[in-house]
Design a protein around this motif. Structure first.
Motif, PDB file in Angstrom:
ATOM      1  N   HIS A  37       0.832  -1.207   0.000  1.00 35.31           N
ATOM      2  CA  HIS A  37       0.000   0.000   0.000  1.00 35.31           C
ATOM      3  C   HIS A  37       0.870   1.263   0.000  1.00 35.31           C
ATOM      4  N   VAL A  38       2.045   1.180   0.604  1.00 38.09           N
ATOM      5  CA  VAL A  38       2.971   2.327   0.567  1.00 38.09           C
ATOM      6  C   VAL A  38       3.466   2.536  -0.858  1.00 38.09           C
ATOM      7  N   ALA A  39       3.740   1.444  -1.585  1.00 33.46           N
ATOM      8  CA  ALA A  39       4.130   1.563  -2.989  1.00 33.46           C
ATOM      9  C   ALA A  39       3.021   2.234  -3.795  1.00 33.46           C
ATOM     10  N   SER A  40       1.775   1.873  -3.499  1.00 29.20           N
ATOM     11  CA  SER A  40       0.632   2.512  -4.181  1.00 29.20           C
ATOM     12  C   SER A  40       0.550   3.993  -3.827  1.00 29.20           C
TER      13      SER A  40
ATOM     14  N   THR B 161      -0.656   4.083   7.227  1.00 30.54           N
ATOM     15  CA  THR B 161      -0.882   4.934   8.397  1.00 30.54           C
ATOM     16  C   THR B 161       0.395   5.142   9.185  1.00 30.54           C
ATOM     17  N   ALA B 162       1.123   4.055   9.452  1.00 32.14           N
ATOM     18  CA  ALA B 162       2.377   4.165  10.199  1.00 32.14           C
ATOM     19  C   ALA B 162       3.428   4.914   9.386  1.00 32.14           C
ATOM     20  N   PHE B 163       3.420   4.719   8.073  1.00 31.08           N
ATOM     21  CA  PHE B 163       4.394   5.387   7.207  1.00 31.08           C
ATOM     22  C   PHE B 163       4.186   6.904   7.226  1.00 31.08           C
ATOM     23  N   VAL B 164       2.954   7.313   7.062  1.00 31.51           N
ATOM     24  CA  VAL B 164       2.648   8.753   7.011  1.00 31.51           C
ATOM     25  C   VAL B 164       2.852   9.404   8.374  1.00 31.51           C
ATOM     26  N   ALA B 165       2.735   8.634   9.437  1.00 27.60           N
ATOM     27  CA  ALA B 165       2.860   9.196  10.787  1.00 27.60           C
ATOM     28  C   ALA B 165       4.279   9.638  11.119  1.00 27.60           C
TER      29      ALA B 165
END
Length: 602
Positions: A267-270, A330-334
């Motif tokens: 999902h992070v790749a997306s 969510t964790a990536f953007v945080a």
């Protein structure tokens, strides 16, 4: 159409000459990517076949889709020049329906072989549509709308790519019914595209007597030679192809960049793809605003600078991220450290949009209408070659032990070298960039009556000012390059002289002992007019003399008066150019020209 009828590029979506075409290409781009991504996911996670490993599936599908661009672009360009363009569009969209019916059977039967065949056929579909896509716009839009129209198409294409990938991934993952839903969605988009194509207005053939050469190899070579005939256009094709090389490096590495460097899941790749698409779309739409609704190639160096700066900063932002467990969106953007990565990616792609749209518009405007589609076909061939080269080179660097951020850094630095080389070969880009910076950021330049500036044909521009900055501002006002007649001393100034020499200014000697030099300058000026270009002169007497010589030589020339001035009570740096209507030959007298110039001044 009048400027007031179209306040911005979005107004084109209310026009029949643009809206059906825009949505037709949008549906086609979405369908291409929905089909390809769904097929890739299917063969990677669900349909396990011994002869196609999951690690190679994406590469094979991508290669099969690009192959027709190399094989059939030259033929597609000929067909587009020879036949009415709406007829070609409708045929291509009908072909898409047939391909999607076959693909539907492949999805529901789980036949990888059939789906690979459909991948190749969808590549053929896109190859046929490519020349029509960009050759149609100059016939449907005027010069003031061309940048905005290209920006809308570029934005629409990347949004369609994004939505197609997302829809393909979601639909194919549906339990039990995934392949069937993908088949129905692909067929539905193909049908929608065909219905929309029915509303596109006719676009007449530009070379109906063309004899088709069905040999793809010889015709490809002929197309490249045809494009090389206009060196500015050809080098712009190389510039666009480099942009596809640059972009392909980043797009291809998003999955591994997200997994191995950013420690994110699929999902992070997306998310990275979403950010990249938003950036491209935003940059494409900004082109019309920044160019004041003209084809402004001064934005190209600005775009190149931004691409390099943010590619290098992306390397710096990703170089020292700590190793952590794999995380979701969510964790990536945080994590604030990731905001810089996303901002770099957003701005990198935004500047890529600023870089590419003016180049596309320039090619459309400067190519001969009779073979414009074949020039676009040559562009598609070069694009495909550059994208293949980017895959090979990036794969070699990664195979040699380079990290993904290091590949990004190398690509960003290479962009600076390649762009600089192109701008030295075609100094018009650099000149327009300097003119754009001075006119927008230093002098707050405003043009009135710019609809009188000729977008085609030879013309003599007669202006009341003769300074170096005045000439730079005139460059900024005109969508076409201007050849200036200048005093010889100006060519020897440290910076101004260098820029004037780059613009191929003509030294106009006026002394009593300069008769031969003046005669040579007049011959050069007449050659500029004979080639259908713009010539700027500050002396009314010289302009009338050149006009008379041009008419005597049988060269059709108009005479356009201009007046530069600083409006009353205006702040420092505010300069205005007033452009008058072109004078009829009977009015081209010293008295008539003087009256028109005086009328333009406050």
């Amino acid at each position: 159409m009048p400027h007031s009828e179209h306040p911005n590029q979005f107004a084109l979506l209310r026009q029949r000459r643009f809206a059906p075409f825009f949505w037709t290409q949008f549906a086609g781009a979405a369908n291409d990517n929905l089909f390809k991504f769904a097929f890739t996911v299917l063969v990677t996670y669900q349909l396990q076949v011994a002869w196609l490993s999951p690690t190679l599936a994406g590469l094979v599908i991508g290669a099969l889709f690009i192959l027709p661009f190399l094989l059939f672009s030259a033929t597609a360009g000929q067909l587009t020049d020879k036949f009415e363009k709406t007829r070609i569009i409708r045929f291509v969209k009908s072909l898409e329906i047939a391909i999607m019916l076959l693909a539907g059977a492949g999805f529901m039967l789980g036949s990888v072989g059939v789906l690979l065949l459909c991948t190749f056929l969808m590549g053929v579909h896109s190859t046929l549509f490519g020349p029509v896509k960009f050759a149609y716009l100059p016939q449907a839009l005027n010069e003031r709308e061309l940048t905005g129209g290209n920006g809308m198409i570029e934005m629409g294409t990347f949004v369609a790519i994004l939505l197609g990938n997302v829809a393909g991934g979601l639909l194919v993952a549906l339990p039990n019914i995934g392949p069937t839903m993908v088949a129905l969605a692909c067929l539905g988009l193909a049908l929608a595209g065909r219905v929309l194509a029915q509303f596109i207005p006719a676009a007449p053939a530009t070379d109906p007597h063309l004899q088709i050469n069905w040999n793809p190899i010889s015709e490809t070579w002929r197309n490249l030679k045809l494009a090389h005939g206009n060196i500015v256009v050809f080098r712009s094709l190389l510039g666009i192809s480099w942009m596809w090389f640059f972009g392909a490096v980043f797009l291809a590495q998003f999955p591994s960049f997200a997994r191995d460097v950013l420690h994110g899941d699929a999902h992070v790749a997306s998310l990275l793809l979403v950010v990249f698409s938003v950036g491209i779309g935003t940059g494409s739409l900004l082109c019309e605003v920044l160019s004041r609704r003209h084809v402004e190639i001064g934005l190209v160096p600005l775009g190149a600078i931004g691409m390099t700066v943010f590619a290098v900063d992306l390397y710096a932002a990703a170089h020292s991220l700590p190793t952590v467990a794999q995380m979701g969106v969510t964790a990536f953007v945080a994590q604030p450290a990731h905001w810089r990565v996303m901002l770099d990616l957003l701005l990198l792609s935004l500047f890529a949009g600023l870089y590419s749209v003016p180049m596309y518009a320039l090619i459309q405007m400067r190519s001969q209408p009779t073979h414009r589609a074949r020039i676009i076909a040559a562009n598609n061939i070069l694009n495909a070659l550059f994208m293949i080269a980017s895959s090979v080179l990036a794969g070699a660097l990664l195979g040699a032990g380079w990290t993904v951020p290091e590949v990004f850094l190398a690509t960003g630095l290479a962009n600076a070298v390649v762009a600089g080389y192109i701008f030295l070969l075609v100094p018009e880009y650099l000149l327009r960039f300097i003119a754009w910076v001075l006119s927008r950021l230093v002098y707050h330049f405003k043009v009135k009556g710019d609809e009188h500036l000729p977008t085609s044909g030879a013309a003599i521009l007669v202006c009341n000012h003769a300074g170096f900055v005045d000439r730079v501002l005139l460059m900024a006002a005109s969508p076409r390059p201007i050849c200036f007649v200048v005093e010889p001393a100006l060519l020897h100034q440290p910076w101004g002289g260098w820029l004037l020499r780059l613009s191929k200014a003509i030294a106009w000697a006026s002394g009593p002992n300069d008769a031969l030099a003046r005669q040579q300058a007049q011959a050069t000026a007449l050659q500029v007019l004979r080639e259908g270009d713009l010539l700027a002169v500050t002396s009314e007497q010289d302009s009338l003399q050149l006009l008379a010589q041009a008419h005597a030589a049988g060269i059709a020339v108009s005479c356009v008066p201009l007046a530069l001035h600083q409006p009353a009570h205006a702040a420092w740096g505010r300069v205005q150019l007033q452009v008058g209507a072109a004078l009829a030959p009977t009015d081209c007298t010293p008295q008539g020209l003087r009256q028109r110039l005086d009328a333009l001044r406050p």
